[in-house]
Write a protein that holds these residues in place. Structure first.
Motif, PDB file in Angstrom:
ATOM      1  N   LEU A 101       0.852  -1.180   0.000  1.00  0.00           N
ATOM      2  CA  LEU A 101       0.000   0.000   0.000  1.00  0.00           C
ATOM      3  C   LEU A 101       0.891   1.235   0.000  1.00  0.00           C
ATOM      4  N   VAL A 102       0.528   2.226  -0.794  1.00  0.00           N
ATOM      5  CA  VAL A 102       1.322   3.447  -0.937  1.00  0.00           C
ATOM      6  C   VAL A 102       0.721   4.553  -0.079  1.00  0.00           C
ATOM      7  N   ASP A 103       1.556   5.154   0.766  1.00  0.00           N
ATOM      8  CA  ASP A 103       1.161   6.351   1.494  1.00  0.00           C
ATOM      9  C   ASP A 103       1.561   7.529   0.611  1.00  0.00           C
ATOM     10  N   ALA A 104       0.586   8.078  -0.109  1.00  0.00           N
ATOM     11  CA  ALA A 104       0.853   9.141  -1.083  1.00  0.00           C
ATOM     12  C   ALA A 104       1.411  10.398  -0.429  1.00  0.00           C
ATOM     13  N   THR A 105       1.200  10.570   0.868  1.00  0.00           N
ATOM     14  CA  THR A 105       1.741  11.752   1.542  1.00  0.00           C
ATOM     15  C   THR A 105       3.243  11.625   1.770  1.00  0.00           C
ATOM     16  N   LYS A 106       3.776  10.401   1.779  1.00  0.00           N
ATOM     17  CA  LYS A 106       5.210  10.178   1.971  1.00  0.00           C
ATOM     18  C   LYS A 106       5.946   9.882   0.665  1.00  0.00           C
ATOM     19  N   CYS A 107       5.246   9.301  -0.316  1.00  0.00           N
ATOM     20  CA  CYS A 107       5.877   8.889  -1.572  1.00  0.00           C
ATOM     21  C   CYS A 107       6.308  10.114  -2.381  1.00  0.00           C
ATOM     22  N   THR A 108       7.575  10.113  -2.803  1.00  0.00           N
ATOM     23  CA  THR A 108       8.077  11.218  -3.622  1.00  0.00           C
ATOM     24  C   THR A 108       8.143  10.861  -5.103  1.00  0.00           C
ATOM     25  N   GLY A 109       7.931   9.583  -5.424  1.00  0.00           N
ATOM     26  CA  GLY A 109       7.981   9.171  -6.821  1.00  0.00           C
ATOM     27  C   GLY A 109       9.383   8.913  -7.325  1.00  0.00           C
ATOM     28  N   CYS A 110      10.281   8.489  -6.448  1.00  0.00           N
ATOM     29  CA  CYS A 110      11.688   8.278  -6.834  1.00  0.00           C
ATOM     30  C   CYS A 110      11.858   7.148  -7.850  1.00  0.00           C
ATOM     31  N   GLY A 111      10.914   6.211  -7.887  1.00  0.00           N
ATOM     32  CA  GLY A 111      10.963   5.135  -8.874  1.00  0.00           C
ATOM     33  C   GLY A 111      11.711   3.890  -8.447  1.00  0.00           C
ATOM     34  N   LEU A 112      12.286   3.863  -7.249  1.00  0.00           N
ATOM     35  CA  LEU A 112      13.036   2.679  -6.815  1.00  0.00           C
ATOM     36  C   LEU A 112      12.126   1.460  -6.750  1.00  0.00           C
ATOM     37  N   CYS A 113      10.894   1.628  -6.290  1.00  0.00           N
ATOM     38  CA  CYS A 113       9.962   0.497  -6.213  1.00  0.00           C
ATOM     39  C   CYS A 113       9.697  -0.096  -7.595  1.00  0.00           C
ATOM     40  N   GLU A 114       9.495   0.762  -8.573  1.00  0.00           N
ATOM     41  CA  GLU A 114       9.246   0.302  -9.939  1.00  0.00           C
ATOM     42  C   GLU A 114      10.485  -0.369 -10.520  1.00  0.00           C
ATOM     43  N   PHE A 115      11.636   0.200 -10.242  1.00  0.00           N
ATOM     44  CA  PHE A 115      12.900  -0.335 -10.757  1.00  0.00           C
ATOM     45  C   PHE A 115      13.178  -1.747 -10.234  1.00  0.00           C
ATOM     46  N   VAL A 116      12.878  -2.013  -8.958  1.00  0.00           N
ATOM     47  CA  VAL A 116      13.195  -3.326  -8.366  1.00  0.00           C
ATOM     48  C   VAL A 116      12.081  -4.351  -8.522  1.00  0.00           C
ATOM     49  N   CYS A 117      10.925  -3.955  -9.003  1.00  0.00           N
ATOM     50  CA  CYS A 117       9.806  -4.891  -9.150  1.00  0.00           C
ATOM     51  C   CYS A 117      10.200  -6.018 -10.110  1.00  0.00           C
ATOM     52  N   PRO A 118      10.086  -7.287  -9.659  1.00  0.00           N
ATOM     53  CA  PRO A 118      10.524  -8.401 -10.502  1.00  0.00           C
ATOM     54  C   PRO A 118       9.501  -8.873 -11.535  1.00  0.00           C
ATOM     55  N   VAL A 119       8.326  -8.267 -11.578  1.00  0.00           N
ATOM     56  CA  VAL A 119       7.306  -8.679 -12.536  1.00  0.00           C
ATOM     57  C   VAL A 119       7.830  -8.447 -13.950  1.00  0.00           C
ATOM     58  N   VAL A 120       7.719  -9.462 -14.780  1.00  0.00           N
ATOM     59  CA  VAL A 120       8.197  -9.380 -16.169  1.00  0.00           C
ATOM     60  C   VAL A 120       7.250  -8.495 -16.972  1.00  0.00           C
ATOM     61  N   GLY A 121       7.827  -7.679 -17.833  1.00  0.00           N
ATOM     62  CA  GLY A 121       7.028  -6.738 -18.614  1.00  0.00           C
ATOM     63  C   GLY A 121       6.823  -5.472 -17.814  1.00  0.00           C
ATOM     64  N   GLU A 122       5.617  -4.936 -17.822  1.00  0.00           N
ATOM     65  CA  GLU A 122       5.326  -3.718 -17.069  1.00  0.00           C
ATOM     66  C   GLU A 122       5.322  -4.013 -15.572  1.00  0.00           C
ATOM     67  N   SER A 123       6.048  -3.218 -14.816  1.00  0.00           N
ATOM     68  CA  SER A 123       6.124  -3.399 -13.370  1.00  0.00           C
ATOM     69  C   SER A 123       4.734  -3.349 -12.744  1.00  0.00           C
ATOM     70  N   ALA A 124       4.564  -4.080 -11.652  1.00  0.00           N
ATOM     71  CA  ALA A 124       3.289  -4.081 -10.941  1.00  0.00           C
ATOM     72  C   ALA A 124       3.123  -2.837 -10.082  1.00  0.00           C
ATOM     73  N   ILE A 125       4.183  -2.092  -9.920  1.00  0.00           N
ATOM     74  CA  ILE A 125       4.107  -0.805  -9.234  1.00  0.00           C
ATOM     75  C   ILE A 125       4.758   0.220 -10.151  1.00  0.00           C
ATOM     76  N   ARG A 126       4.032   1.298 -10.436  1.00  0.00           N
ATOM     77  CA  ARG A 126       4.503   2.303 -11.389  1.00  0.00           C
ATOM     78  C   ARG A 126       4.408   3.677 -10.765  1.00  0.00           C
ATOM     79  N   VAL A 127       5.313   4.538 -11.150  1.00  0.00           N
ATOM     80  CA  VAL A 127       5.264   5.924 -10.702  1.00  0.00           C
ATOM     81  C   VAL A 127       4.486   6.724 -11.740  1.00  0.00           C
ATOM     82  N   VAL A 128       3.500   7.455 -11.256  1.00  0.00           N
ATOM     83  CA  VAL A 128       2.745   8.333 -12.145  1.00  0.00           C
ATOM     84  C   VAL A 128       3.118   9.771 -11.803  1.00  0.00           C
ATOM     85  N   ALA A 129       3.218  10.589 -12.813  1.00  0.00           N
ATOM     86  CA  ALA A 129       3.591  11.995 -12.636  1.00  0.00           C
ATOM     87  C   ALA A 129       2.474  12.751 -11.961  1.00  0.00           C
ATOM     88  N   PRO A 130       2.830  13.794 -11.220  1.00  0.00           N
ATOM     89  CA  PRO A 130       1.779  14.623 -10.623  1.00  0.00           C
ATOM     90  C   PRO A 130       1.011  15.339 -11.727  1.00  0.00           C
TER      91      PRO A 130
END
Length: 134
Positions: A101-130
């Protein structure tokens, strides 16, 4: 873009229009914004990337992570790697088991979660722009 130690900054290409072809764009598929780095802001000649002190940069909002519960394999690597602890395990109404679960008040969108996600193809967690300001 050359200053980025994780290769996260990539040219925007035509998505920014012809005049913005070389505009830096955070691309978590290739890298993430290092929590301890401010190089891009120090070298940007136009200050499009602001030269922020480290503590201020760590709070700067680049986007927000969003979890795709349909493709998430619930490995929780994203939670382990999150530098500002904006991800936690929790339940989602209507779904069985725990998910990130993402706490949007703390998340800065650095992308580390998306980068390390092992799901093949599109990551299961993605950063969306403000949303763009008018």
């Amino acid at each position: 873009m050359k200053a980025c130690p994780t290769n996260a900054l990539q040219p925007a290409g035509l998505e920014a229009g012809l005049e913005g072809v070389w505009t830096p764009n955070l691309t978590p598929q290739t890298g993430y914004c290092d929590y301890n780095c401010v190089l891009c802001g120090q070298v940007c000649p136009t200050e499009a990337i602001q030269p922020l002190p480290l503590e201020e940069k760590r709070l700067a909002k680049m986007g927000t992570a969003v979890v795709n519960t349909d493709t998430c394999i619930r490995c929780f690597i994203c939670i382990i790697e999150c530098p500002n602890k904006s991800l936690v395990q929790g339940t989602i109404q209507g779904l069985r088991g725990k998910y990130p679960l993402v706490d949007a008040t703390k998340c800065t969108g650095c992308g580390l979660c998306e980068f390390v996600c092992p799901v093949v193809g599109e990551s299961a967690i993605r950063v969306v722009a403000p949303p763009k300001s008018a």
